[in-house]
Design a protein around this motif. Structure first.
Motif, short mmCIF file in Angstrom:
data_model
loop_
_atom_site.label_atom_id
_atom_site.label_comp_id
_atom_site.label_asym_id
_atom_site.label_seq_id
_atom_site.Cartn_x
_atom_site.Cartn_y
_atom_site.Cartn_z
N UNK A 70 0.72 -1.18 0.11
CA UNK A 70 -0.10 0.01 0.03
C UNK A 70 1.05 1.23 0.20
N UNK A 71 0.71 2.22 -0.87
CA UNK A 71 1.56 3.16 -1.05
C UNK A 71 0.69 4.51 -0.99
N UNK A 72 1.15 5.37 -0.17
CA UNK A 72 0.26 6.77 -0.05
C UNK A 72 1.04 7.76 -1.14
N UNK A 117 -3.24 10.14 -3.26
CA UNK A 117 -4.07 9.29 -2.49
C UNK A 117 -3.25 7.98 -2.37
N UNK A 118 -4.03 6.87 -1.84
CA UNK A 118 -3.53 5.57 -1.69
C UNK A 118 -3.46 4.73 -3.00
N UNK A 119 -2.60 4.01 -3.44
CA UNK A 119 -2.37 3.12 -4.67
C UNK A 119 -1.74 1.96 -3.94
N UNK A 135 -1.27 12.29 -12.09
CA UNK A 135 -1.50 13.22 -11.21
C UNK A 135 -2.98 13.78 -11.31
N UNK A 136 -3.73 14.49 -10.35
CA UNK A 136 -4.84 15.12 -10.45
C UNK A 136 -5.00 16.45 -10.32
N UNK A 137 -3.73 17.19 -10.84
CA UNK A 137 -3.61 18.55 -10.71
C UNK A 137 -2.30 18.99 -10.16
N UNK A 138 -1.92 18.60 -9.01
CA UNK A 138 -0.65 18.73 -8.48
C UNK A 138 0.23 17.83 -8.80
N UNK A 139 1.45 18.36 -8.82
CA UNK A 139 2.79 17.37 -9.20
C UNK A 139 3.10 16.29 -7.98
N UNK A 140 3.30 14.91 -8.73
CA UNK A 140 3.48 14.13 -7.41
C UNK A 140 4.96 14.34 -7.33
N UNK A 141 5.14 14.02 -5.88
CA UNK A 141 6.43 14.40 -5.34
C UNK A 141 6.97 13.51 -4.52
N UNK A 142 6.29 12.72 -3.98
CA UNK A 142 6.78 11.65 -3.00
C UNK A 142 5.83 10.51 -2.80
#
Length: 120
Positions: free
Chosen positions: A34-36, A41-43, A54-61
């Motif tokens: 499980x990854x946040x 959100x969770x994946x 991404x859903x609007x904001x850049x994925x960073x961590x």
């Protein structure tokens, strides 16, 4: 004046949509984790490749979570500011992994660039 306001609103909309990237998670273990993911959100990262947009904001961590063999909750965090981390010294997860510990490796050229996370 209306044309100016409309142009300003459209420019802001273009700026927000421009802030989008994707994250490819390559899980080389036989475990599902499980990854946040930041701003997403969770994946569930199953063995193999998982790609999210991404859903609007850049994925960073990304924060990966699991229960170890003793039932203790564990987590590792990796991202653009902390590209490599591992669980060396922690009890192994219940799902067997090579060497008994997990390593996360994050590759991303810039905050707005696409990212790749390798779990091994």
């Amino acid at each position: 004046m209306k044309k100016f306001l409309m142009a300003a609103v459209l420019s802001c909309g273009a700026f927000v949509t421009a802030q989008a990237n994707s994250l490819t998670i390559i899980n080389l273990t036989s475990c599902t984790f499980r990854c946040g993911v930041s701003w997403y959100g969770d994946v569930m990262a199953a063995p193999g490749t998982t790609t999210i947009n991404s859903i609007g904001q850049d994925l960073e961590s990304l924060k990966m979570e699991w229960l170890d063999v003793t039932g203790t909750y564990r987590q590792l965090v990796s991202g653009i500011t902390l590209p490599n981390t591992n669980s060396l010294g922690m009890p192994a997860p219940a799902c067997p992994v090579p060497n008994g510990f997990i390593t996360l490796s994050w590759a991303q050229a810039s905050l707005s660039a696409n990212a790749t996370m390798v779990i091994f």
